[in-house]
Write a protein that holds these residues in place. Structure first.
Motif, mmCIF file in Angstrom:
data_model
loop_
_atom_site.group_PDB
_atom_site.id
_atom_site.type_symbol
_atom_site.label_atom_id
_atom_site.label_comp_id
_atom_site.label_asym_id
_atom_site.label_seq_id
_atom_site.Cartn_x
_atom_site.Cartn_y
_atom_site.Cartn_z
ATOM 1 N N ALA A 97 0.837 -1.208 0.000
ATOM 2 C CA ALA A 97 0.000 0.000 0.000
ATOM 3 C C ALA A 97 0.866 1.250 0.000
ATOM 4 N N GLU A 98 1.929 1.244 0.789
ATOM 5 C CA GLU A 98 2.825 2.404 0.818
ATOM 6 C C GLU A 98 3.499 2.608 -0.530
ATOM 7 N N ASP A 99 3.916 1.519 -1.171
ATOM 8 C CA ASP A 99 4.533 1.615 -2.494
ATOM 9 C C ASP A 99 3.551 2.166 -3.524
ATOM 10 N N ALA A 100 2.291 1.762 -3.417
ATOM 11 C CA ALA A 100 1.275 2.258 -4.354
ATOM 12 C C ALA A 100 1.047 3.750 -4.164
ATOM 13 N N VAL A 101 1.053 4.204 -2.927
ATOM 14 C CA VAL A 101 0.872 5.640 -2.651
ATOM 15 C C VAL A 101 2.052 6.429 -3.215
ATOM 16 N N ILE A 102 3.254 5.940 -3.009
ATOM 17 C CA ILE A 102 4.452 6.618 -3.529
ATOM 18 C C ILE A 102 4.403 6.681 -5.048
ATOM 19 N N ALA A 103 4.018 5.582 -5.688
ATOM 20 C CA ALA A 103 3.932 5.559 -7.151
ATOM 21 C C ALA A 103 2.867 6.524 -7.657
ATOM 22 N N ALA A 104 1.721 6.583 -6.966
ATOM 23 C CA ALA A 104 0.653 7.494 -7.381
ATOM 24 C C ALA A 104 1.092 8.948 -7.259
ATOM 25 N N ARG A 105 1.798 9.277 -6.176
ATOM 26 C CA ARG A 105 2.284 10.646 -6.007
ATOM 27 C C ARG A 105 3.314 11.001 -7.074
ATOM 28 N N ALA A 106 4.176 10.047 -7.394
ATOM 29 C CA ALA A 106 5.193 10.297 -8.413
ATOM 30 C C ALA A 106 4.541 10.521 -9.772
ATOM 31 N N ARG A 107 3.514 9.731 -10.094
ATOM 32 C CA ARG A 107 2.811 9.932 -11.373
ATOM 33 C C ARG A 107 2.122 11.283 -11.401
ATOM 34 N N ARG A 108 1.506 11.666 -10.271
ATOM 35 C CA ARG A 108 0.793 12.938 -10.205
ATOM 36 C C ARG A 108 1.747 14.124 -10.379
ATOM 37 N N GLU A 109 2.949 13.986 -9.802
ATOM 38 C CA GLU A 109 3.935 15.066 -9.902
ATOM 39 C C GLU A 109 4.674 15.052 -11.243
ATOM 40 N N GLY A 110 4.468 13.992 -12.004
ATOM 41 C CA GLY A 110 5.085 13.932 -13.316
ATOM 42 C C GLY A 110 6.521 13.432 -13.315
ATOM 43 N N THR A 111 6.967 12.841 -12.210
ATOM 44 C CA THR A 111 8.326 12.340 -12.178
ATOM 45 C C THR A 111 8.432 10.940 -12.758
ATOM 46 N N VAL A 112 7.303 10.247 -12.900
ATOM 47 C CA VAL A 112 7.295 8.913 -13.475
ATOM 48 C C VAL A 112 6.183 8.866 -14.506
ATOM 49 N N SER A 113 6.448 8.272 -15.635
ATOM 50 C CA SER A 113 5.428 8.182 -16.669
ATOM 51 C C SER A 113 4.945 6.737 -16.779
ATOM 52 N N ALA A 114 4.321 6.269 -15.706
ATOM 53 C CA ALA A 114 3.825 4.885 -15.721
ATOM 54 C C ALA A 114 2.325 4.844 -15.721
#
Length: 114
Positions: A97-114
């Motif tokens: 769950a923590e990893d999913a939250v981190i990934a969602a925040r990264a996508r929202r901030e545009g640092t990851v394009s997944a």
């Protein structure tokens, strides 16, 4: 991860630790029943049974929503029948769950394009 998937994982996580505790207490009660006059097995058996059924229902829901592989789903089911497995399952679910939250925040901030 959508809200329904997150909720199903959260429910599974919430029931995994109490299910593990009830299993351990049931084991202790079984030993006490055989060695003393104390018999709490019927009560603890019922409590553990309800928690185990909830775990299996929430596990099926989580498996359906998350599209786990068969191996991952089987791991969580096997953990439910091991004495300390519920605690391991809870930790793994919390980390996921923590990893999913981190990934969602990264996508929202545009640092990851997944």
């Amino acid at each position: 991860m959508d809200i329904k998937t997150a909720s199903s994982l959260h429910r599974l996580r919430l029931v995994s630790a109490p299910e593990a505790v009830s299993f351990l207490v049931l084991l202790v009660c079984s030993v006490l029943k055989r060695t003393t006059e104390f018999n709490a097995v019927p009560v603890m058996g019922a409590i553990h049974g309800v928690l185990f059924v909830l775990y299996v229902i929430f596990w099926l829901d989580a498996w359906n929503r998350t599209k786990w592989t068969f191996g991952t789903a089987a791991l969580y089911l096997v953990l439910s029948v091991l004495p300390f497995g519920g605690f391991v399952a809870e930790r793994k679910l919390k980390r996921a769950a923590e990893d999913a939250v981190i990934a969602a925040r990264a996508r929202r901030e545009g640092t990851v394009s997944a």
